[in-house]
Motif scaffolding. Structure first.
Motif, PDB file in Angstrom:
ATOM      1  N   PRO A 158      15.039   2.929  -3.018  1.00  0.00           N
ATOM      2  CA  PRO A 158      15.676   2.451  -1.779  1.00  0.00           C
ATOM      3  C   PRO A 158      14.673   2.087  -0.680  1.00  0.00           C
ATOM      4  O   PRO A 158      14.901   1.149   0.077  1.00  0.00           O
ATOM      5  N   HIS A 159      13.552   2.842  -0.620  1.00  0.00           N
ATOM      6  CA  HIS A 159      12.544   2.529   0.404  1.00  0.00           C
ATOM      7  C   HIS A 159      11.965   1.136   0.170  1.00  0.00           C
ATOM      8  O   HIS A 159      11.804   0.348   1.094  1.00  0.00           O
ATOM      9  N   ARG A 160      11.718   0.846  -1.095  1.00  0.00           N
ATOM     10  CA  ARG A 160      11.205  -0.481  -1.432  1.00  0.00           C
ATOM     11  C   ARG A 160      12.234  -1.546  -1.075  1.00  0.00           C
ATOM     12  O   ARG A 160      11.885  -2.621  -0.586  1.00  0.00           O
ATOM     13  N   ASN A 197      11.665   2.342  14.521  1.00  0.00           N
ATOM     14  CA  ASN A 197      12.773   2.983  13.839  1.00  0.00           C
ATOM     15  C   ASN A 197      12.414   3.331  12.386  1.00  0.00           C
ATOM     16  O   ASN A 197      12.675   4.435  11.904  1.00  0.00           O
ATOM     17  N   HIS A 198      11.762   2.424  11.718  1.00  0.00           N
ATOM     18  CA  HIS A 198      11.364   2.635  10.318  1.00  0.00           C
ATOM     19  C   HIS A 198      10.347   3.776  10.204  1.00  0.00           C
ATOM     20  O   HIS A 198      10.459   4.640   9.335  1.00  0.00           O
ATOM     21  N   ILE A 199       9.379   3.783  11.097  1.00  0.00           N
ATOM     22  CA  ILE A 199       8.356   4.828  11.072  1.00  0.00           C
ATOM     23  C   ILE A 199       8.989   6.189  11.311  1.00  0.00           C
ATOM     24  O   ILE A 199       8.713   7.152  10.612  1.00  0.00           O
ATOM     25  N   ASP A 209      12.658   6.314   8.142  1.00  0.00           N
ATOM     26  CA  ASP A 209      12.400   6.104   6.706  1.00  0.00           C
ATOM     27  C   ASP A 209      11.035   6.642   6.283  1.00  0.00           C
ATOM     28  O   ASP A 209      10.906   7.278   5.246  1.00  0.00           O
ATOM     29  N   ASP A 210      10.012   6.364   7.087  1.00  0.00           N
ATOM     30  CA  ASP A 210       8.674   6.816   6.689  1.00  0.00           C
ATOM     31  C   ASP A 210       8.536   8.328   6.835  1.00  0.00           C
ATOM     32  O   ASP A 210       7.930   8.988   6.007  1.00  0.00           O
ATOM     33  N   GLN A 211       9.110   8.845   7.886  1.00  0.00           N
ATOM     34  CA  GLN A 211       9.043  10.292   8.108  1.00  0.00           C
ATOM     35  C   GLN A 211       9.610  11.060   6.904  1.00  0.00           C
ATOM     36  O   GLN A 211       9.132  12.138   6.576  1.00  0.00           O
ATOM     37  N   PHE A 253       0.838  -1.198   0.000  1.00  0.00           N
ATOM     38  CA  PHE A 253       0.000   0.000   0.000  1.00  0.00           C
ATOM     39  C   PHE A 253       0.872   1.245   0.000  1.00  0.00           C
ATOM     40  O   PHE A 253       0.672   2.179  -0.778  1.00  0.00           O
ATOM     41  N   GLU A 254       1.860   1.235   0.873  1.00  0.00           N
ATOM     42  CA  GLU A 254       2.741   2.387   1.023  1.00  0.00           C
ATOM     43  C   GLU A 254       3.535   2.637  -0.270  1.00  0.00           C
ATOM     44  O   GLU A 254       3.633   3.767  -0.742  1.00  0.00           O
ATOM     45  N   GLU A 255       4.046   1.564  -0.857  1.00  0.00           N
ATOM     46  CA  GLU A 255       4.826   1.702  -2.082  1.00  0.00           C
ATOM     47  C   GLU A 255       3.970   2.241  -3.223  1.00  0.00           C
ATOM     48  O   GLU A 255       4.419   3.034  -4.046  1.00  0.00           O
ATOM     49  N   ILE A 263      14.370  -1.467   1.337  1.00  0.00           N
ATOM     50  CA  ILE A 263      14.329  -1.671   2.792  1.00  0.00           C
ATOM     51  C   ILE A 263      13.170  -2.611   3.149  1.00  0.00           C
ATOM     52  O   ILE A 263      13.334  -3.548   3.936  1.00  0.00           O
ATOM     53  N   HIS A 264      12.018  -2.362   2.546  1.00  0.00           N
ATOM     54  CA  HIS A 264      10.854  -3.231   2.790  1.00  0.00           C
ATOM     55  C   HIS A 264      11.154  -4.679   2.391  1.00  0.00           C
ATOM     56  O   HIS A 264      10.846  -5.618   3.123  1.00  0.00           O
ATOM     57  N   GLU A 265      11.736  -4.814   1.193  1.00  0.00           N
ATOM     58  CA  GLU A 265      11.987  -6.169   0.681  1.00  0.00           C
ATOM     59  C   GLU A 265      12.928  -6.947   1.586  1.00  0.00           C
ATOM     60  O   GLU A 265      12.724  -8.130   1.860  1.00  0.00           O
TER      61      GLU A 265
HETATM   62 FE   LIG Z   1       7.989   2.062   4.910  1.00  0.00          FE
END
Ligand SMILES: [Fe+2]
Length: 149
Positions: free
Chosen positions: A72-74, A111-113, A116-118, A57-59, A76-78
């Motif tokens: 890069p965010h993707r 940490n991710h929230i 990376d998400d911020q 959803f986020e991606e 990290i998720h993967e």
């Molecule tokens: Fe994320």
């Protein structure tokens, strides 16, 4: 783990999903020491499934707003999904990984929230604003046209 106001990134739909993940982590916390492997497996599966769909959803959202750091965010998720699945596999092979999994999840998520998400919040906001402005202009045009056509 309790939800803390500072975990909110200010995009409601995402904050809601993050809170949902935190609820799952808390459920895992409650069962991790019970030795009830069926129950642990069930929660672990739900948690991993939900986390994966949250990432998708986020991606998707980030793709729609042309977020420049989506690759890069993707990545990290993967990588994280891979780690979760490694745990799942080990659990299925009979290992007791639930405490490690709990520790990883609780640390990683916050940490991710917060980092990376911020980082994508501004990009999403700016894009939403320009989208809304375009919609307004379209509406404005319609309204204008009614008087001058
Ligand atoms: Fe994320």
């Amino acid at each position: 783990m309790e939800w803390n106001e500072s975990y909110n990134i200010g995009i409601e739909v995402i904050d809601h999903q993050h809170r949902q993940i935190l609820d799952y982590i808390n459920t895992l916390e409650q069962v991790k020491n019970t030795g009830k492997r069926d129950k642990i497996k069930e929660i672990q599966d739900d948690l991993i499934d939900y986390t994966q769909s949250h990432f998708s959803f986020e991606e998707n959202l980030l793709q729609q707003v042309n977020y420049q750091y989506l690759p890069p965010h993707r990545g990290i998720h993967e990588l994280f999904v891979k780690r979760l699945n490694d745990y799942r596999l080990r659990f299925e092979q009979g290992e007791s990984i639930e405490k490690d999994l709990y520790r990883l999840l609780s640390k990683w998520l916050i940490n991710h929230i917060q980092h990376d998400d911020q980082d994508y919040v501004d990009a999403v906001r700016d894009n939403m604003l320009s989208y809304l402005r375009t919609q307004e202009k379209k509406k404005g045009k319609g309204w204008f046209a009614r008087f001058f056509s």
